[in-house]
Design a protein around this motif. Structure first.
Motif, PDB file in Angstrom:
ATOM      1  N   ASN A 192       0.846  -1.187   0.000  1.00 52.15           N
ATOM      2  CA  ASN A 192       0.000   0.000   0.000  1.00 52.15           C
ATOM      3  C   ASN A 192       0.883   1.239   0.000  1.00 52.15           C
ATOM      4  O   ASN A 192       1.688   1.413   0.907  1.00 52.15           O
ATOM      5  N   CYS A 193       0.732   2.083  -1.020  1.00 47.40           N
ATOM      6  CA  CYS A 193       1.556   3.285  -1.107  1.00 47.40           C
ATOM      7  C   CYS A 193       0.738   4.504  -0.686  1.00 47.40           C
ATOM      8  O   CYS A 193      -0.324   4.768  -1.240  1.00 47.40           O
ATOM      9  N   HIS A 194       1.280   5.225   0.290  1.00 45.61           N
ATOM     10  CA  HIS A 194       0.590   6.398   0.840  1.00 45.61           C
ATOM     11  C   HIS A 194       1.202   7.701   0.338  1.00 45.61           C
ATOM     12  O   HIS A 194       0.952   8.757   0.912  1.00 45.61           O
ATOM     13  N   CYS A 195       2.041   7.659  -0.694  1.00 47.50           N
ATOM     14  CA  CYS A 195       2.692   8.890  -1.146  1.00 47.50           C
ATOM     15  C   CYS A 195       1.660   9.856  -1.720  1.00 47.50           C
ATOM     16  O   CYS A 195       0.593   9.451  -2.198  1.00 47.50           O
ATOM     17  N   SER A 196       1.984  11.140  -1.682  1.00 51.23           N
ATOM     18  CA  SER A 196       1.018  12.152  -2.110  1.00 51.23           C
ATOM     19  C   SER A 196       0.723  12.024  -3.602  1.00 51.23           C
ATOM     20  O   SER A 196      -0.376  12.352  -4.049  1.00 51.23           O
ATOM     21  N   GLU A 197       1.654  11.527  -4.382  1.00 51.03           N
ATOM     22  CA  GLU A 197       1.426  11.404  -5.827  1.00 51.03           C
ATOM     23  C   GLU A 197       0.446  10.281  -6.140  1.00 51.03           C
ATOM     24  O   GLU A 197      -0.430  10.433  -6.993  1.00 51.03           O
ATOM     25  N   CYS A 198       0.580   9.140  -5.455  1.00 53.45           N
ATOM     26  CA  CYS A 198      -0.413   8.072  -5.627  1.00 53.45           C
ATOM     27  C   CYS A 198      -1.787   8.537  -5.151  1.00 53.45           C
ATOM     28  O   CYS A 198      -2.806   8.209  -5.761  1.00 53.45           O
ATOM     29  N   ARG A 199      -1.792   9.303  -4.054  1.00 56.43           N
ATOM     30  CA  ARG A 199      -3.086   9.769  -3.541  1.00 56.43           C
ATOM     31  C   ARG A 199      -3.755  10.681  -4.560  1.00 56.43           C
ATOM     32  O   ARG A 199      -4.966  10.589  -4.807  1.00 56.43           O
TER      33      ARG A 199
HETATM   34 ZN   LIG Z   1       2.975   6.153  -4.268  1.00 54.29          ZN
END
Ligand SMILES: [Zn+2]
Ligand SMILES: [Zn+2]
Length: 136
Positions: free
Chosen positions: A26-33
């Motif tokens: 699970n990626c929580h980075c701002s770009e994925c969001r």
């Molecule tokens: Zn990400």
């Protein structure tokens, strides 16, 4: 090898990958969001040569996020489909597009330092402030 099928919201784009992700997280980075519009993005990664379109490749648009990363989405319905890592030749499939359930599930959280402030991660999976996690 069982194959997993996936599709976008309008179903014009259809994909297939083996049920054999090298990692799932699970990626929580701002770009994925931003790209997914969700609190975080669940992805499964595998070699790009194991990924294939079974229909609708002509409807896919690509946004070049960085020198190393392309983000693919359906031009008709806007569904985010996957990111493609050009240097390591990996496809990170957005698990939300899968129509068949994978055998395994995400096993870690990355970029937790930039997670959505309202998102309380309530599972017991390992959390990493940055990412990606080193694989093998
Ligand atoms: Zn990400
Ligand atoms: Zn679509």
């Amino acid at each position: 090898m069982t194959m997993l099928k996936g599709s976008c919201l309008c179903r014009k784009v259809q994909i297939e990958v083996p049920d054999d992700f090298e990692y799932m997280g699970n990626c929580h980075c701002s770009e994925c969001r931003k790209f997914t519009g969700a609190d975080y993005s669940s992805v499964g990664g595998l070699s790009s040569d194991k990924f294939r379109f079974t229909a609708g490749e002509e409807f896919v648009a690509v946004y070049r996020k960085s020198e190393d990363t392309e983000l693919a989405f359906c031009q008709c319905c806007g569904s985010s489909l996957f990111s493609r890592k050009l240097k390591t030749h990996k496809h990170n499939i957005r698990l939300g597009i899968l129509d068949s359930p994978p055998t395994h599930a995400p096993s870690f959280h990355i970029f937790v330092a930039s997670k959505a402030p309202w998102n309380d991660i309530a599972d017991g999976l390992p959390q990493f402030a940055q990412g990606p996690v080193k694989q093998k």
